[in-house]
Design an enzyme around this catalytic site. Sequence first.
Site, PDB file in Angstrom:
ATOM      1  N   SER A 186       8.472  43.530   2.596  1.00 54.39           N
ATOM      2  CA  SER A 186       7.760  42.285   2.327  1.00 54.39           C
ATOM      3  C   SER A 186       6.981  41.760   3.531  1.00 54.39           C
ATOM      4  CB  SER A 186       8.824  41.240   1.907  1.00 54.39           C
ATOM      5  OG  SER A 186       8.217  40.044   1.543  1.00 54.39           O
ATOM      6  N   CYS A 224      -1.937  42.696   5.155  1.00 54.86           N
ATOM      7  CA  CYS A 224      -3.298  42.207   5.297  1.00 54.86           C
ATOM      8  C   CYS A 224      -3.473  41.395   6.573  1.00 54.86           C
ATOM      9  CB  CYS A 224      -3.655  41.368   4.080  1.00 54.86           C
ATOM     10  SG  CYS A 224      -3.047  42.098   2.540  1.00 54.86           S
ATOM     11  N   TYR A 261       8.321  53.413 -13.947  1.00 52.38           N
ATOM     12  CA  TYR A 261       7.104  52.616 -13.833  1.00 52.38           C
ATOM     13  C   TYR A 261       6.446  52.913 -12.480  1.00 52.38           C
ATOM     14  CZ  TYR A 261       8.431  49.898 -17.916  1.00 52.38           C
ATOM     15  OH  TYR A 261       8.726  49.513 -19.191  1.00 52.38           O
ATOM     16  N   ALA A 262       5.152  52.702 -12.410  1.00 51.72           N
ATOM     17  CA  ALA A 262       4.489  52.840 -11.104  1.00 51.72           C
ATOM     18  C   ALA A 262       3.406  51.775 -10.987  1.00 51.72           C
ATOM     19  CB  ALA A 262       3.891  54.231 -10.945  1.00 51.72           C
ATOM     20  N   GLY A 278       0.729  49.445  -7.923  1.00 52.41           N
ATOM     21  CA  GLY A 278       0.181  49.289  -6.578  1.00 52.41           C
ATOM     22  C   GLY A 278      -0.805  50.361  -6.171  1.00 52.41           C
ATOM     23  N   TYR A 320     -19.574  19.159  -7.829  1.00 56.94           N
ATOM     24  CA  TYR A 320     -20.676  18.901  -6.910  1.00 56.94           C
ATOM     25  C   TYR A 320     -20.536  17.567  -6.183  1.00 56.94           C
ATOM     26  CZ  TYR A 320     -25.000  17.013  -5.207  1.00 56.94           C
ATOM     27  OH  TYR A 320     -25.909  16.402  -4.408  1.00 56.94           O
TER      28      TYR A 320
HETATM   29  C1  LIG Z   1       7.458  37.514  -0.774  1.00 55.68           C
HETATM   30  C2  LIG Z   1       7.629  38.243  -2.061  1.00 55.68           C
HETATM   31  C3  LIG Z   1       8.919  38.983  -2.070  1.00 55.68           C
HETATM   32  C4  LIG Z   1       7.619  37.150  -3.102  1.00 55.68           C
HETATM   33  O1  LIG Z   1       7.750  37.561  -4.417  1.00 55.68           O
HETATM   34  P1  LIG Z   1       7.772  36.401  -5.495  1.00 55.68           P
HETATM   35  O2  LIG Z   1       9.017  35.615  -5.398  1.00 55.68           O
HETATM   36  O3  LIG Z   1       7.448  37.009  -6.796  1.00 55.68           O
HETATM   37  O4  LIG Z   1       6.487  35.549  -5.094  1.00 55.68           O
HETATM   38  P2  LIG Z   1       6.267  34.076  -4.574  1.00 55.68           P
HETATM   39  O5  LIG Z   1       7.166  33.658  -3.489  1.00 55.68           O
HETATM   40  O6  LIG Z   1       4.828  34.038  -4.324  1.00 55.68           O
HETATM   41  O7  LIG Z   1       6.635  33.179  -5.855  1.00 55.68           O
HETATM   42  C5  LIG Z   1       6.095  33.430  -7.090  1.00 55.68           C
HETATM   43  C6  LIG Z   1       7.075  32.988  -8.137  1.00 55.68           C
HETATM   44  O8  LIG Z   1       7.435  31.618  -7.964  1.00 55.68           O
HETATM   45  C7  LIG Z   1       6.999  30.841  -9.078  1.00 55.68           C
HETATM   46  N1  LIG Z   1       6.520  29.595  -8.489  1.00 55.68           N
HETATM   47  C8  LIG Z   1       5.647  29.468  -7.455  1.00 55.68           C
HETATM   48  N2  LIG Z   1       5.515  28.177  -7.141  1.00 55.68           N
HETATM   49  C9  LIG Z   1       6.305  27.494  -7.986  1.00 55.68           C
HETATM   50  C10 LIG Z   1       6.586  26.109  -8.126  1.00 55.68           C
HETATM   51  N3  LIG Z   1       6.037  25.213  -7.331  1.00 55.68           N
HETATM   52  N4  LIG Z   1       7.422  25.746  -9.102  1.00 55.68           N
HETATM   53  C11 LIG Z   1       8.000  26.651  -9.911  1.00 55.68           C
HETATM   54  N5  LIG Z   1       7.785  27.973  -9.790  1.00 55.68           N
HETATM   55  C12 LIG Z   1       6.941  28.379  -8.831  1.00 55.68           C
HETATM   56  C13 LIG Z   1       5.984  31.691  -9.775  1.00 55.68           C
HETATM   57  O9  LIG Z   1       5.940  31.397 -11.140  1.00 55.68           O
HETATM   58  C14 LIG Z   1       6.511  33.062  -9.514  1.00 55.68           C
HETATM   59  O10 LIG Z   1       7.621  33.306 -10.334  1.00 55.68           O
HETATM   60  P3  LIG Z   1       7.548  34.332 -11.571  1.00 55.68           P
HETATM   61  O11 LIG Z   1       6.978  35.607 -11.063  1.00 55.68           O
HETATM   62  O12 LIG Z   1       8.955  34.453 -12.019  1.00 55.68           O
HETATM   63  O13 LIG Z   1       6.676  33.653 -12.573  1.00 55.68           O
HETATM   64  C15 LIG Z   1       6.480  39.271  -2.313  1.00 55.68           C
HETATM   65  O14 LIG Z   1       5.335  38.632  -2.817  1.00 55.68           O
HETATM   66  C16 LIG Z   1       6.096  39.942  -1.041  1.00 55.68           C
HETATM   67  O15 LIG Z   1       6.812  40.761  -0.528  1.00 55.68           O
HETATM   68  N6  LIG Z   1       4.925  39.585  -0.426  1.00 55.68           N
HETATM   69  C17 LIG Z   1       4.544  40.045   0.876  1.00 55.68           C
HETATM   70  C18 LIG Z   1       3.947  41.444   0.841  1.00 55.68           C
HETATM   71  C19 LIG Z   1       2.557  41.461   0.326  1.00 55.68           C
HETATM   72  O16 LIG Z   1       2.294  40.940  -0.752  1.00 55.68           O
HETATM   73  N7  LIG Z   1       1.651  42.105   1.081  1.00 55.68           N
HETATM   74  C20 LIG Z   1       0.286  42.194   0.710  1.00 55.68           C
HETATM   75  C21 LIG Z   1      -0.428  40.929   0.951  1.00 55.68           C
HETATM   76  S1  LIG Z   1      -0.461  40.579   2.695  1.00 55.68           S
HETATM   77  C1  LIG Z   2     -36.068  18.952  -6.840  1.00 58.56           C
HETATM   78  C2  LIG Z   2     -36.171  18.963  -8.332  1.00 58.56           C
HETATM   79  C3  LIG Z   2     -37.451  18.364  -8.772  1.00 58.56           C
HETATM   80  C4  LIG Z   2     -36.136  20.443  -8.664  1.00 58.56           C
HETATM   81  O1  LIG Z   2     -36.240  20.756  -9.988  1.00 58.56           O
HETATM   82  P1  LIG Z   2     -36.207  22.310 -10.332  1.00 58.56           P
HETATM   83  O2  LIG Z   2     -37.456  22.969  -9.889  1.00 58.56           O
HETATM   84  O3  LIG Z   2     -35.811  22.482 -11.756  1.00 58.56           O
HETATM   85  O4  LIG Z   2     -34.960  22.820  -9.505  1.00 58.56           O
HETATM   86  P2  LIG Z   2     -34.781  23.835  -8.309  1.00 58.56           P
HETATM   87  O5  LIG Z   2     -35.721  23.639  -7.190  1.00 58.56           O
HETATM   88  O6  LIG Z   2     -33.331  23.718  -8.011  1.00 58.56           O
HETATM   89  O7  LIG Z   2     -35.107  25.250  -8.964  1.00 58.56           O
HETATM   90  C5  LIG Z   2     -34.507  25.677 -10.116  1.00 58.56           C
HETATM   91  C6  LIG Z   2     -35.457  26.605 -10.819  1.00 58.56           C
HETATM   92  O8  LIG Z   2     -35.828  27.704 -10.001  1.00 58.56           O
HETATM   93  C7  LIG Z   2     -35.356  28.922 -10.522  1.00 58.56           C
HETATM   94  N1  LIG Z   2     -34.912  29.688  -9.365  1.00 58.56           N
HETATM   95  C8  LIG Z   2     -34.099  29.259  -8.393  1.00 58.56           C
HETATM   96  N2  LIG Z   2     -33.989  30.195  -7.447  1.00 58.56           N
HETATM   97  C9  LIG Z   2     -34.755  31.227  -7.831  1.00 58.56           C
HETATM   98  C10 LIG Z   2     -35.046  32.499  -7.267  1.00 58.56           C
HETATM   99  N3  LIG Z   2     -34.547  32.865  -6.096  1.00 58.56           N
HETATM  100  N4  LIG Z   2     -35.869  33.324  -7.933  1.00 58.56           N
HETATM  101  C11 LIG Z   2     -36.396  32.949  -9.126  1.00 58.56           C
HETATM  102  N5  LIG Z   2     -36.154  31.753  -9.694  1.00 58.56           N
HETATM  103  C12 LIG Z   2     -35.320  30.912  -9.050  1.00 58.56           C
HETATM  104  C13 LIG Z   2     -34.312  28.560 -11.526  1.00 58.56           C
HETATM  105  O9  LIG Z   2     -34.202  29.512 -12.541  1.00 58.56           O
HETATM  106  C14 LIG Z   2     -34.831  27.239 -12.025  1.00 58.56           C
HETATM  107  O10 LIG Z   2     -35.898  27.457 -12.909  1.00 58.56           O
HETATM  108  P3  LIG Z   2     -35.766  27.228 -14.486  1.00 58.56           P
HETATM  109  O11 LIG Z   2     -35.195  25.856 -14.692  1.00 58.56           O
HETATM  110  O12 LIG Z   2     -37.163  27.371 -14.984  1.00 58.56           O
HETATM  111  O13 LIG Z   2     -34.864  28.308 -14.962  1.00 58.56           O
HETATM  112  C15 LIG Z   2     -35.005  18.211  -9.022  1.00 58.56           C
HETATM  113  O14 LIG Z   2     -33.858  19.005  -9.076  1.00 58.56           O
HETATM  114  C16 LIG Z   2     -34.669  16.969  -8.258  1.00 58.56           C
HETATM  115  O15 LIG Z   2     -35.396  16.009  -8.289  1.00 58.56           O
HETATM  116  N6  LIG Z   2     -33.548  16.947  -7.525  1.00 58.56           N
HETATM  117  C17 LIG Z   2     -33.198  15.857  -6.626  1.00 58.56           C
HETATM  118  C18 LIG Z   2     -32.592  14.680  -7.359  1.00 58.56           C
HETATM  119  C19 LIG Z   2     -31.207  14.925  -7.755  1.00 58.56           C
HETATM  120  O16 LIG Z   2     -30.896  15.930  -8.402  1.00 58.56           O
HETATM  121  N7  LIG Z   2     -30.301  13.985  -7.410  1.00 58.56           N
HETATM  122  C20 LIG Z   2     -28.931  14.096  -7.728  1.00 58.56           C
HETATM  123  C21 LIG Z   2     -28.250  15.018  -6.828  1.00 58.56           C
HETATM  124  S1  LIG Z   2     -28.264  14.416  -5.164  1.00 58.56           S
END
Ligand SMILES: CC(C)(COP(=O)(O)OP(=O)(O)OC[C@H]1O[C@@H](n2cnc3c(N)ncnc32)[C@H](O)[C@@H]1OP(=O)(O)O)[C@@H](O)C(=O)NCCC(=O)NCCS
Ligand SMILES: CC(C)(COP(=O)(O)OP(=O)(O)OC[C@H]1O[C@@H](n2cnc3c(N)ncnc32)[C@H](O)[C@@H]1OP(=O)(O)O)[C@@H](O)C(=O)NCCC(=O)NCCS
Lengths: 548, 548
Positions: free
Chosen positions: B40, B44, B280-281, B283, B427
Amino acid sequence: MAKKILIVGGVAGGATTAARLRRLDEKAEIVLFERGEYISFANCGLPYYIGGIIEERDALLVQTPEDMSRKFNIDIRVFNEVTKINREDKSVTVKNLKTEELYQESYDYIVLSPGANPIFPPIPGINEADNLFTLRSIPDTDRIKDYVDNRKPKAAIVIGGGFIGIEMAENLHYRGIEVTLVEMANQIMAPIDYEMAAILHNHLRDKGVQLILEDGVKAFEDSGKKVLLQSGKAVSIDLIILAIGVKPENQLAKEAGLALGEKGGILTNPYLETSDPAIYAIGDAIEINDYINGNPAMIPLAGPANKQGRIAANNIIGKRETYSGTLGTAVAKIFDMTVASTGNNERTLKQLGVNYQAIHLHPGSHAGYYPGAFPISMKLLFESNSGKILGAQAVGHKGVEKRIDVIATAIKGNLTAVDLKELELSYAPPFSSAKDPVNMLGFVAANILEGLTDTFQWYEIKDILQADALLIDVRDEIERDLGYIDGSINIPLGELRNRLPEIPKNKTIYVYCQVGIRGYIAARILMQEGYKVKNLDGGYKTYQSIYA
Amino acid sequence: MAKKILIVGGVAGGATTAARLRRLDEKAEIVLFERGEYISFANCGLPYYIGGIIEERDALLVQTPEDMSRKFNIDIRVFNEVTKINREDKSVTVKNLKTEELYQESYDYIVLSPGANPIFPPIPGINEADNLFTLRSIPDTDRIKDYVDNRKPKAAIVIGGGFIGIEMAENLHYRGIEVTLVEMANQIMAPIDYEMAAILHNHLRDKGVQLILEDGVKAFEDSGKKVLLQSGKAVSIDLIILAIGVKPENQLAKEAGLALGEKGGILTNPYLETSDPAIYAIGDAIEINDYINGNPAMIPLAGPANKQGRIAANNIIGKRETYSGTLGTAVAKIFDMTVASTGNNERTLKQLGVNYQAIHLHPGSHAGYYPGAFPISMKLLFESNSGKILGAQAVGHKGVEKRIDVIATAIKGNLTAVDLKELELSYAPPFSSAKDPVNMLGFVAANILEGLTDTFQWYEIKDILQADALLIDVRDEIERDLGYIDGSINIPLGELRNRLPEIPKNKTIYVYCQVGIRGYIAARILMQEGYKVKNLDGGYKTYQSIYA
Ligand SMILES: CC(C)(COP(=O)(O)OP(=O)(O)OC[C@H]1O[C@@H](n2cnc3c(N)ncnc32)[C@H](O)[C@@H]1OP(=O)(O)O)[C@@H](O)C(=O)NCCC(=O)NCCS
Ligand SMILES: CC(C)(COP(=O)(O)OP(=O)(O)OC[C@H]1O[C@@H](n2cnc3c(N)ncnc32)[C@H](O)[C@@H]1OP(=O)(O)O)[C@@H](O)C(=O)NCCC(=O)NCCS
Ligand SMILES: Cc1cc2nc3c(=O)[nH]c(=O)nc-3n(C[C@H](O)[C@H](O)[C@H](O)COP(=O)(O)OP(=O)(O)OC[C@H]3O[C@@H](n4cnc5c(N)ncnc54)[C@H](O)[C@@H]3O)c2cc1C
Ligand SMILES: Cc1cc2nc3c(=O)[nH]c(=O)nc-3n(C[C@H](O)[C@H](O)[C@H](O)COP(=O)(O)OP(=O)(O)OC[C@H]3O[C@@H](n4cnc5c(N)ncnc54)[C@H](O)[C@@H]3O)c2cc1C
């Protein structure tokens, strides 16, 4: 013949509609009316410009009228307000706000994207408060920024704990201002549930924001230098930001006799046509359907406004397309934390009487052994029988909105809570864990739906303890030093198998650990020994954010 | 009667299987064999411990045998190698590597999770190179770290430009070592396509890594102090990391007569049973089906290994569940950049003769007006007729893996490329744009599938210019100062409508801009004027990463 299309409102919805219309139809006559000075500006950036994070005012102006008309050959008329829609002769009356002149403009189609206005309630003294501001437009922003730059307020009150209120609280804080945030409800951020908001309450307080919940403004006194709260408290400040929500700008539509919804939003069909098929409406001004429960809702967000603009343009040009409703996916940065959510929250589900399950987890943003990982507090809500995903919320420092976006996508793909366990999400130590937090939600959901585990919630603890139930803390003894639930006994997971004789078989056993996983393992051991067991969902960590 | 289950391999797949088995069945007899000292552990994380980013060696040990057996009541036997499976009498032969003792252990079920081994080709001098290492286990890591700490190598060569090779190149660089990376193919990171990898090539070179592509090792000389390449080049170094891939550990399975795939992976059915249903196998050792094209594939990643472990455990306990194949979603940090991908790449699709479309975009990681946004170079591949998503790739500084995770989820939800436009993703300016990059892919895909736009690819430019086609750069003149495609003429988008007379109607017009969007707008104008137009997909930015 070329279509003539009038667009009312030149920002998120309106400008997008205009651009898409032009791309689809080079010959259409497109006139864009904007009563303000600016089109296409970044509403969402305004608080950050006030806070100094966005340094250049120009950065807020995504498109200038000149650029946009050159690129898109659109007749853009700023300072021109559409004051009336004359549906009988398919024309609008427009007022040139510079010259005060009125004129008519005919149309084949209108697209209404007039947005929404900040709510401005008739609180005593509100009109005399010369330090009180709302925030919606560039001029609003200029006024607030100017006040902060030049009047150098020391203390401010922000009224309203929604997205804009919180963003303003944070940005005023960055400007060195003492901020008090007042919210009428018992929590900020209405889209999420109380226990999730509680984490943010703690964070805001840690950052030095004075948070006043369950209180509202009774009156403004002394030209706004003093704010009297309903609790009787009085706060002395130099600056007031009023951010208690918005109401749809529906004046034109109403006067034109277009159908409105209960909440005042303009009604449309799925093609985004109003009750008059020559008039489309989009954005903050319209009532949409909640994607999860199908009920009418007002969800004033930029993503939906932009998407609706594109759909309205398509429909006008004859590429028929429908809008399928709004999930309400949203995110906000709150100082060092991020909060995001999608779909319905538990409050809504309770109100609707939905048969749901909740899961709370606190997985790491990425592998714990790689530096910089922070826990994300996550909540998933799903239908008890079908596993249909109803909503999700997350609060944390990193990787928060990624998980919500994944779940929002899963919802659109009709994946169930259980399907989340199969998602193949990218993993390397700096980014996630081999079992991504979203997979983990899927595992836990599957375990609940299959009856492998049963949980209880933080709000049930009081009743459980009063009923004299056995509550076992399965964490290691040392962990209790940092706090535990009063009334619980301690049997560490590693000792559980040997200490079964201590545990009575005649009543439900309640177990908990730090985050829920060891509690789950303990529950599995006990259940297979014939016990009836419930595990505290979210563990002590969820409990603690509320009670500790 | 209690089931007796033997698990071979105690890390990602094996340990997960053991934990899940115990949670499902408190009475099962579970024996976990691991020939190494550790179970365990965080495979990674190994490169990052060598690089000093992970500071504590203990952090790599996710579970110790003691902890795990206490928590899960599992008989864990490290330093015990399973050397033979005796299927006739349902037993295995085990060698205690400490005592050299051999013994038998009976089973009802076996789970094989023996992983994979680094490929170690018979290159002349390889066995004499005492500074040559591969990386798979904790002891491998200790050896490399010890060498770096104590022998203080000045220059290293990493052979192989896959995930592990690149992570090692980066981590050795952090240790102050001059790194040369040699890769036989014309690109690093085989899961992505050439033009996407080109961005990473530039980044690696910027960071000071000496990158040698299309070259391999011919011989190691002077005990590994000199590496002779096939090109004739010779590199003098102090340290060699060999990371040219892994091959499945299939020895046990092969000798037991279990069916193997062409690439040597153990074959299983969807329940993860080998050709012997008692075995079973999972990974790295198994051959899976590519989720996109259904073909057999080897995809050695931790997420799939963990998920397969849980499924194998479920099946053994009688909760029948299938594994649906591997998408190959993966991510890596490469210095300041992130690369992520899911599904098939263009190379694979070409080989398979799939009728696909490619899109390249370079949207910002978040709203451009909020500081800290960086472009993400994205590529989407989808089926030409159905719009079925076939794969996606992204390279950038931020928000890269988020978009790939969203697309991987969309694939699992059977959403098409066009459906991406409707995803409601979170957003706010620090996190995304109102039109998220993934939505943008959806818009562009819809435009292509509906015939609103037609594109050409970077690799077609040479032929196009040779055919004497008209290539119009629609960027502003000033942008050409930083580079343009030779042979193109310049007509800025804003002037296009007035300069139509300059453009001949009798041939296909090729347009390009910086990233593709103005080219698209130009193309829309021209197409509606009766021109046949193609827009350069990804714009000058994609072209430039290869040619400039
Ligand atoms: C550590 C290890 C033994 C844990 O196995 P595990 O107990 O199945 O995994 P976790 O500790 O992540 O817990 C997951 C379990 O707890 C449950 N659980 C998680 N959080 C919970 C919560 N808050 N409340 C209730 N249940 C929860 C999940 O449902 C899951 O149980 P289940 O499989 O019975 O549904 C195993 O994942 C391991 O060896 N990991 C290290 C190695 C490894 O993965 N290496 C590659 C990546 S670096
Ligand atoms: C700026 C504004 C006028 C732009 O309108 P818009 O041209 O539709 O939007 P965008 O500049 O994001 O571009 C989107 C368009 O470009 C296209 N597009 C985006 N990237 C592209 C790419 N790389 N290649 C080809 N097409 C692309 C999309 O398909 C979309 O076109 P479509 O609607 O015809 O499919 C409008 O979004 C605006 O007033 N925004 C500010 C106000 C606001 O949203 N406030 C609230 C949030 S703060
Ligand atoms: C401070 C702030 C922060 C925000 N942050 C976010 C965020 O982070 N994420 C998010 O998704 N959303 C956010 N929003 C919401 C988002 O900006 C809106 O949802 C979006 O702008 C709605 O678009 P719209 O076209 O409906 O309205 P608007 O963009 O408001 O445009 C309407 C325009 O119509 C004009 N108009 C109205 N009536 C007339 C008339 N009769 N004649 C002529 N012109 C008229 C108005 O002057 C206005 O400019 C934020 C909003 C604000 C104010
Ligand atoms: C340096 C490195 C970095 C990686 N980075 C990532 C990454 O960022 N993301 C990702 O998804 N994947 C990554 N991987 C891959 C990931 O670690 C593997 O996919 C995963 O560990 C496979 O799990 P497994 O159980 O099949 O094999 P392993 O985890 O390798 O476990 C197999 C175990 O079986 C033991 N064994 C073999 N045969 C026998 C036997 N006969 N008797 C007893 N024991 C036996 C071996 O000693 C070994 O410990 C990385 C791998 C390495 C080496």
